[in-house]
Design a protein around this motif. Structure first.
Motif, PDB file in Angstrom:
ATOM      1  N   ALA A 241      76.913  12.703  53.700  1.00  0.00           N
ATOM      2  CA  ALA A 241      77.725  11.752  54.454  1.00  0.00           C
ATOM      3  C   ALA A 241      77.010  10.426  54.633  1.00  0.00           C
ATOM      4  O   ALA A 241      77.608   9.355  54.486  1.00  0.00           O
ATOM      5  CB  ALA A 241      78.095  12.352  55.813  1.00  0.00           C
ATOM      6  N   VAL A 242      75.720  10.480  54.932  1.00  0.00           N
ATOM      7  CA  VAL A 242      74.942   9.258  55.149  1.00  0.00           C
ATOM      8  C   VAL A 242      74.886   8.417  53.876  1.00  0.00           C
ATOM      9  O   VAL A 242      75.004   7.184  53.930  1.00  0.00           O
ATOM     10  CB  VAL A 242      73.528   9.609  55.651  1.00  0.00           C
ATOM     11  CG1 VAL A 242      72.608   8.396  55.561  1.00  0.00           C
ATOM     12  CG2 VAL A 242      73.591  10.129  57.084  1.00  0.00           C
ATOM     13  N   VAL A 243      74.711   9.059  52.736  1.00  0.00           N
ATOM     14  CA  VAL A 243      74.661   8.331  51.463  1.00  0.00           C
ATOM     15  C   VAL A 243      75.942   7.531  51.264  1.00  0.00           C
ATOM     16  O   VAL A 243      75.905   6.350  50.873  1.00  0.00           O
ATOM     17  CB  VAL A 243      74.444   9.301  50.290  1.00  0.00           C
ATOM     18  CG1 VAL A 243      74.739   8.612  48.959  1.00  0.00           C
ATOM     19  CG2 VAL A 243      73.019   9.827  50.289  1.00  0.00           C
ATOM     20  N   GLU A 244      77.093   8.157  51.527  1.00  0.00           N
ATOM     21  CA  GLU A 244      78.368   7.465  51.334  1.00  0.00           C
ATOM     22  C   GLU A 244      78.577   6.367  52.368  1.00  0.00           C
ATOM     23  O   GLU A 244      79.037   5.270  52.049  1.00  0.00           O
ATOM     24  CB  GLU A 244      79.521   8.470  51.383  1.00  0.00           C
ATOM     25  CG  GLU A 244      79.522   9.465  50.240  1.00  0.00           C
ATOM     26  CD  GLU A 244      79.587   8.793  48.877  1.00  0.00           C
ATOM     27  OE1 GLU A 244      80.246   7.734  48.762  1.00  0.00           O
ATOM     28  OE2 GLU A 244      78.990   9.326  47.925  1.00  0.00           O
ATOM     29  N   LEU A 245      78.240   6.639  53.609  1.00  0.00           N
ATOM     30  CA  LEU A 245      78.441   5.651  54.670  1.00  0.00           C
ATOM     31  C   LEU A 245      77.529   4.446  54.506  1.00  0.00           C
ATOM     32  O   LEU A 245      77.919   3.304  54.784  1.00  0.00           O
ATOM     33  CB  LEU A 245      78.212   6.306  56.033  1.00  0.00           C
ATOM     34  CG  LEU A 245      79.276   7.316  56.463  1.00  0.00           C
ATOM     35  CD1 LEU A 245      78.757   8.204  57.583  1.00  0.00           C
ATOM     36  CD2 LEU A 245      80.554   6.603  56.909  1.00  0.00           C
ATOM     37  N   ASP A 246      76.299   4.690  54.058  1.00  0.00           N
ATOM     38  CA  ASP A 246      75.339   3.594  53.913  1.00  0.00           C
ATOM     39  C   ASP A 246      75.784   2.540  52.913  1.00  0.00           C
ATOM     40  O   ASP A 246      75.300   1.404  52.938  1.00  0.00           O
ATOM     41  CB  ASP A 246      73.967   4.144  53.504  1.00  0.00           C
ATOM     42  CG  ASP A 246      73.167   4.647  54.694  1.00  0.00           C
ATOM     43  OD1 ASP A 246      73.601   4.443  55.841  1.00  0.00           O
ATOM     44  OD2 ASP A 246      72.088   5.254  54.481  1.00  0.00           O
ATOM     45  N   ARG A 247      76.733   2.895  52.040  1.00  0.00           N
ATOM     46  CA  ARG A 247      77.246   1.922  51.083  1.00  0.00           C
ATOM     47  C   ARG A 247      77.930   0.748  51.798  1.00  0.00           C
ATOM     48  O   ARG A 247      78.027  -0.349  51.248  1.00  0.00           O
ATOM     49  CB  ARG A 247      78.266   2.583  50.145  1.00  0.00           C
ATOM     50  CG  ARG A 247      77.737   3.729  49.311  1.00  0.00           C
ATOM     51  CD  ARG A 247      78.854   4.314  48.454  1.00  0.00           C
ATOM     52  NE  ARG A 247      78.473   5.545  47.807  1.00  0.00           N
ATOM     53  CZ  ARG A 247      77.823   5.620  46.645  1.00  0.00           C
ATOM     54  NH1 ARG A 247      77.509   4.500  46.023  1.00  0.00           N
ATOM     55  NH2 ARG A 247      77.505   6.788  46.124  1.00  0.00           N
ATOM     56  N   TYR A 248      78.391   0.992  53.025  1.00  0.00           N
ATOM     57  CA  TYR A 248      79.187  -0.003  53.731  1.00  0.00           C
ATOM     58  C   TYR A 248      78.523  -0.534  55.003  1.00  0.00           C
ATOM     59  O   TYR A 248      79.097  -1.404  55.665  1.00  0.00           O
ATOM     60  CB  TYR A 248      80.547   0.610  54.098  1.00  0.00           C
ATOM     61  CG  TYR A 248      81.233   1.276  52.937  1.00  0.00           C
ATOM     62  CD1 TYR A 248      81.877   0.532  51.958  1.00  0.00           C
ATOM     63  CD2 TYR A 248      81.222   2.667  52.805  1.00  0.00           C
ATOM     64  CE1 TYR A 248      82.501   1.136  50.881  1.00  0.00           C
ATOM     65  CE2 TYR A 248      81.849   3.285  51.733  1.00  0.00           C
ATOM     66  CZ  TYR A 248      82.472   2.522  50.777  1.00  0.00           C
ATOM     67  OH  TYR A 248      83.081   3.128  49.709  1.00  0.00           O
TER      68      TYR A 248
ATOM     69  N   SER B 139      88.544  13.052  50.031  1.00  0.00           N
ATOM     70  CA  SER B 139      87.211  13.363  49.523  1.00  0.00           C
ATOM     71  C   SER B 139      86.199  12.747  50.475  1.00  0.00           C
ATOM     72  O   SER B 139      86.549  11.895  51.319  1.00  0.00           O
ATOM     73  CB  SER B 139      87.025  12.772  48.122  1.00  0.00           C
ATOM     74  OG  SER B 139      87.049  11.340  48.196  1.00  0.00           O
ATOM     75  N   LEU B 140      84.947  13.141  50.364  1.00  0.00           N
ATOM     76  CA  LEU B 140      83.917  12.547  51.214  1.00  0.00           C
ATOM     77  C   LEU B 140      83.817  11.047  50.964  1.00  0.00           C
ATOM     78  O   LEU B 140      83.655  10.255  51.901  1.00  0.00           O
ATOM     79  CB  LEU B 140      82.562  13.214  50.957  1.00  0.00           C
ATOM     80  CG  LEU B 140      81.371  12.622  51.719  1.00  0.00           C
ATOM     81  CD1 LEU B 140      81.612  12.648  53.224  1.00  0.00           C
ATOM     82  CD2 LEU B 140      80.080  13.377  51.365  1.00  0.00           C
ATOM     83  N   GLU B 141      83.925  10.642  49.700  1.00  0.00           N
ATOM     84  CA  GLU B 141      83.813   9.220  49.370  1.00  0.00           C
ATOM     85  C   GLU B 141      84.908   8.407  50.061  1.00  0.00           C
ATOM     86  O   GLU B 141      84.642   7.353  50.652  1.00  0.00           O
ATOM     87  CB  GLU B 141      83.905   9.032  47.849  1.00  0.00           C
ATOM     88  CG  GLU B 141      82.747   9.618  47.068  1.00  0.00           C
ATOM     89  CD  GLU B 141      82.846  11.117  46.857  1.00  0.00           C
ATOM     90  OE1 GLU B 141      81.899  11.706  46.306  1.00  0.00           O
ATOM     91  OE2 GLU B 141      83.879  11.728  47.246  1.00  0.00           O
ATOM     92  N   ASP B 142      86.146   8.897  50.002  1.00  0.00           N
ATOM     93  CA  ASP B 142      87.247   8.169  50.621  1.00  0.00           C
ATOM     94  C   ASP B 142      87.171   8.214  52.142  1.00  0.00           C
ATOM     95  O   ASP B 142      87.458   7.222  52.819  1.00  0.00           O
ATOM     96  CB  ASP B 142      88.587   8.731  50.143  1.00  0.00           C
ATOM     97  CG  ASP B 142      88.988   8.199  48.773  1.00  0.00           C
ATOM     98  OD1 ASP B 142      88.274   7.311  48.248  1.00  0.00           O
ATOM     99  OD2 ASP B 142      90.002   8.661  48.224  1.00  0.00           O
ATOM    100  N   ALA B 143      86.790   9.361  52.684  1.00  0.00           N
ATOM    101  CA  ALA B 143      86.675   9.472  54.138  1.00  0.00           C
ATOM    102  C   ALA B 143      85.625   8.506  54.674  1.00  0.00           C
ATOM    103  O   ALA B 143      85.843   7.819  55.681  1.00  0.00           O
ATOM    104  CB  ALA B 143      86.326  10.908  54.523  1.00  0.00           C
ATOM    105  N   ALA B 144      84.478   8.453  54.011  1.00  0.00           N
ATOM    106  CA  ALA B 144      83.404   7.562  54.451  1.00  0.00           C
ATOM    107  C   ALA B 144      83.850   6.104  54.375  1.00  0.00           C
ATOM    108  O   ALA B 144      83.538   5.304  55.265  1.00  0.00           O
ATOM    109  CB  ALA B 144      82.158   7.778  53.592  1.00  0.00           C
ATOM    110  N   ARG B 145      84.587   5.764  53.348  1.00  0.00           N
ATOM    111  CA  ARG B 145      85.064   4.386  53.216  1.00  0.00           C
ATOM    112  C   ARG B 145      86.012   4.023  54.363  1.00  0.00           C
ATOM    113  O   ARG B 145      85.919   2.937  54.944  1.00  0.00           O
ATOM    114  CB  ARG B 145      85.777   4.209  51.877  1.00  0.00           C
ATOM    115  CG  ARG B 145      86.193   2.766  51.610  1.00  0.00           C
ATOM    116  CD  ARG B 145      86.909   2.626  50.282  1.00  0.00           C
ATOM    117  NE  ARG B 145      87.405   1.263  50.118  1.00  0.00           N
ATOM    118  CZ  ARG B 145      88.328   0.903  49.233  1.00  0.00           C
ATOM    119  NH1 ARG B 145      88.837   1.800  48.410  1.00  0.00           N
ATOM    120  NH2 ARG B 145      88.734  -0.351  49.148  1.00  0.00           N
ATOM    121  N   LEU B 146      86.906   4.953  54.718  1.00  0.00           N
ATOM    122  CA  LEU B 146      87.852   4.683  55.785  1.00  0.00           C
ATOM    123  C   LEU B 146      87.159   4.612  57.149  1.00  0.00           C
ATOM    124  O   LEU B 146      87.440   3.728  57.960  1.00  0.00           O
ATOM    125  CB  LEU B 146      88.932   5.767  55.807  1.00  0.00           C
ATOM    126  CG  LEU B 146      90.166   5.462  56.663  1.00  0.00           C
ATOM    127  CD1 LEU B 146      90.946   4.284  56.087  1.00  0.00           C
ATOM    128  CD2 LEU B 146      91.066   6.688  56.779  1.00  0.00           C
TER     129      LEU B 146
END
Length: 310
Positions: free
Chosen positions: A92-99, A165-172
């Motif tokens: 989760a942190v990896v995906e969230l850190d993108r933003y 997906s985790l990627e989409d959830a993290a983006r939202l």
């Protein structure tokens, strides 16, 4: 009793013994404490680390809490103790850190409480922690029949249920926190010991009903002066001003809705694989991007969701 192999003993007691009505659970830090607790259970003596009760039938519900539940260091001991939690938290942190403008782990496990209180980090941190905690319970075979989430917690519930997906959830999640955080400061939120029907005549003109948490517990949100004036009308009741950066679930959120909708409509959605009790409307379509845009502004009807769970 020989408790040297505590994992084996625990596993065998669950998988090879009859499921009797009377149950006992002990949570201990070491073997010595475990021996004492088991002896206390066997002898019927009180123990601070033992729970003795009867099993009950019914559904299992998981609640994902919203802002206010965050704290510095949350999840750190779980991370070092349970690989399943660590793996889910890392993902989760990896995906969230993108933003995010700085690494989320440094914020959550740092020493600056004020930084974690910033909405952009608060919401991301709660999503990472709560989704990892869900995966940990899941790995132990504890799965829910229904999910419910309070505000940002509802996004976590939707993610673990398979809506994104985790990627989409993290983006939202990241977009929601970032856009809220960028709104002008000010406004106020006040918890009031009153029913919805009691505060209804005073809504509007800068005051919104942010949440109905119980039949006699609501949260007002909006322009500071107007919200405090309404809260003053209930001075003979318990009231509490919430420590928040913005007036969530009020008209003051509206300037960020268009940008948030743009993000929401670029994601992929799927039907939830676990039932979710919506805090917006009982017949809500959680695969519709408009639901998540409206959820930012809508009253959190947590009390209704709890009734639905029953």
């Amino acid at each position: 009793a020989d408790v040297s192999d505590t994992v084996g003993v625990g596993y065998s007691s669950v998988t090879t013994r009859a499921e009797l009505e009377h149950r006992a659970v002990v949570a201990c830090a070491d073997s010595a404490e475990l021996r004492d607790a088991l002896r206390a259970v066997a002898e019927g003596r009180p123990s601070g680390v033992a729970v003795i009760d009867r099993s009950v039938s019914g559904r299992t519900a998981f609640l994902f809490s919203g802002q206010g539940a965050q704290r510095l260091g949350m999840g750190r001991e779980l991370y070092t103790s349970f690989p399943v939690f660590a793996e889910a938290f890392d993902a989760a942190v990896v995906e969230l850190d993108r933003y995010l403008e700085r690494p989320l782990r440094e914020v959550v496990w740092g020493e600056d409480a004020g930084l974690l209180e910033r909405t952009v980090f608060t919401q991301a941190a709660l999503f990472a922690f709560e989704s990892a905690l869900f995966r940990l319970w899941e790995s132990w075979g504890v799965t829910p029949d229904v999910l419910v989430g309070h505000s940002i917690g509802e996004l976590t519930a939707a993610y673990v249920a398979g809506v994104w997906s985790l990627e989409d959830a993290a983006r939202l999640v990241a977009a929601r926190g970032r856009l809220m955080d960028a709104l002008p400061g000010g406004g106020a939120m006040v918890a009031v010991e009153a029913g919805e029907e009691e505060v209804a005549p005073y809504l509007g003109d800068g005051v919104s009903l942010a949440a109905v948490n119980a039949p006699g517990s609501v949260v007002l949100s909006g322009e500071e002066k107007a919200v405090l004036a309404v809260a003053e009308r209930f001075a003979d009741r318990r009231t509490r001003r919430l420590r928040v950066s913005h007036a969530f679930h009020s008209a003051l959120m509206e300037p960020m809705l268009a940008d948030f909708e743009t993000v929401a409509r670029e994601l992929s959605y799927a039907e939830p694989q676990v039932s979710i009790a919506s805090t917006v409307a009982a017949d809500a379509d959680l695969t519709d991007p408009a639901y998540w845009v409206g959820q930012v502004r809508a009253t959190v009807r947590f009390a209704d969701a709890v009734v639905e769970l029953g």
